[in-house]
Design an enzyme around this catalytic site. Structure first.
Site, PDB file in Angstrom:
ATOM      1  N   CYS A 228       0.884  -1.174   0.000  1.00 60.39           N
ATOM      2  CA  CYS A 228       0.000   0.000   0.000  1.00 60.39           C
ATOM      3  C   CYS A 228       0.920   1.221   0.000  1.00 60.39           C
ATOM      4  O   CYS A 228       1.836   1.291  -0.806  1.00 60.39           O
ATOM      5  CB  CYS A 228      -0.969  -0.043   1.177  1.00 60.39           C
ATOM      6  SG  CYS A 228      -0.172  -0.197   2.796  1.00 60.39           S
ATOM      7  N   ARG A 233      -2.167  -1.063   5.358  1.00 56.20           N
ATOM      8  CA  ARG A 233      -3.359  -1.632   4.717  1.00 56.20           C
ATOM      9  C   ARG A 233      -3.032  -2.988   4.103  1.00 56.20           C
ATOM     10  O   ARG A 233      -3.833  -3.923   4.159  1.00 56.20           O
ATOM     11  CB  ARG A 233      -3.896  -0.659   3.656  1.00 56.20           C
ATOM     12  CG  ARG A 233      -4.475   0.623   4.232  1.00 56.20           C
ATOM     13  CD  ARG A 233      -4.797   1.649   3.154  1.00 56.20           C
ATOM     14  NE  ARG A 233      -3.625   2.338   2.654  1.00 56.20           N
ATOM     15  CZ  ARG A 233      -3.648   3.276   1.708  1.00 56.20           C
ATOM     16  NH1 ARG A 233      -4.801   3.617   1.139  1.00 56.20           N
ATOM     17  NH2 ARG A 233      -2.547   3.877   1.323  1.00 56.20           N
TER      18      ARG A 233
END
Length: 268
Positions: A228, A233
């Site tokens: 990410c 994430r």
């Protein structure tokens, strides 16, 4: 405890809390949420402890001295079974599991849906803060588990690698710019991390995750590298890939490194 599955449900964890061989429960929620109420016996770990916190790629793995402090605090042993959760659907919990993989620790589970799922089933929480069984721990980072820029460039060149970009579509398309360069790694497939969470089931991993990813082109027939902006994430997408049996690794430099490097190729 090594027989516990990678993905554990709240109802499976509940009876283990009273067991003499209870797992080590690690809470990666915000400190505010931890103090408001956490799973009984859970030790709080600030997610920043997992990161090097140095620009241009602050999401790279923490230095070994920092990890030694963390795992000494937790009293990790090779036999410790860790159950990890957070308050956001699995990003930091997945990053913690990726970190365990990187230091060669084999026994761990993710509480499916984390705090959202636990509270959604009206299971008990406490404000009591218990310190874990601290003892001196020295870990080693396995460089084989770390993905670096040359690994990705080589994988793209021989077409033996898929890139799973867990960022939002605007970042992927280069409309939202969070580094010197905007866009994505050439050929990367964009499936935002939250797309794998079931909002109707306490943010658990969606039951049709395999079919959903296959429809996007991520079938698991090639090794996958997920990233990410800072490998937060993509901690969750790494975890999802593991749960599906994919050959998956996390790129800890992520876009903050790739997008700020003078020689990396970018597609918009």
């Amino acid at each position: 405890m090594s027989q516990l599955p990678l993905i554990i449900e709240p109802a499976e964890l509940l009876p283990l809390l009273q067991s003499p061989k209870a797992p080590l429960i690690v809470d990666l929620s915000s400190e505010e949420n931890y103090r408001r109420g956490h799973i009984p016996g859970a030790a709080h770990v600030p997610p920043q402890m997992l990161l090097c916190n140095r620009p241009p790629a602050p999401g790279r793995i923490a230095p070994v001295e920092q990890l030694n402090r963390l795992f000494t605090y937790l009293g990790l042993t090779p036999d410790t079974h860790v159950v990890v959760y957070d308050d956001e659907g699995g990003g930091w919990a997945g990053r913690f599991i990726w970190t365990l993989d990187t230091i060669g620790h084999k026994h761990y589970s993710y509480l499916n849906g984390g705090l959202h799922a636990w509270l959604g089933e009206d299971l008990p929480v406490t404000q009591e803060i218990e310190d874990p069984n601290t003892h001196e721990v020295e870990v080693e980072i396995d460089p084989e588990h770390l993905v670096e820029i040359p690994d990705i460039l080589q994988g793209l060149e021989n077409q033996r690698l898929q890139i799973w970009d867990a960022r939002g579509p605007q970042e992927y398309r280069g409309e939202k710019i969070l580094a010197q360069k905007a866009g994505h790694i050439p050929g990367a497939i964009n499936v935002e991390w939250t797309e794998l969470m079931d909002r109707d089931r306490g943010l658990r991993i969606r039951k049709d995750a395999r079919e959903y990813l296959a429809a996007k082109g991520l079938t698991g027939d090639k090794p996958i590298v997920t990233h990410c902006q800072s490998h937060h994430r993509s901690g969750f997408t790494y975890l999802v890939g593991k749960s599906l049996g994919f050959d998956i690794k996390g790129y800890h430099g992520s876009w903050s490194e790739w997008g700020n490097h003078p020689d990396t190729p970018v597609e918009v």
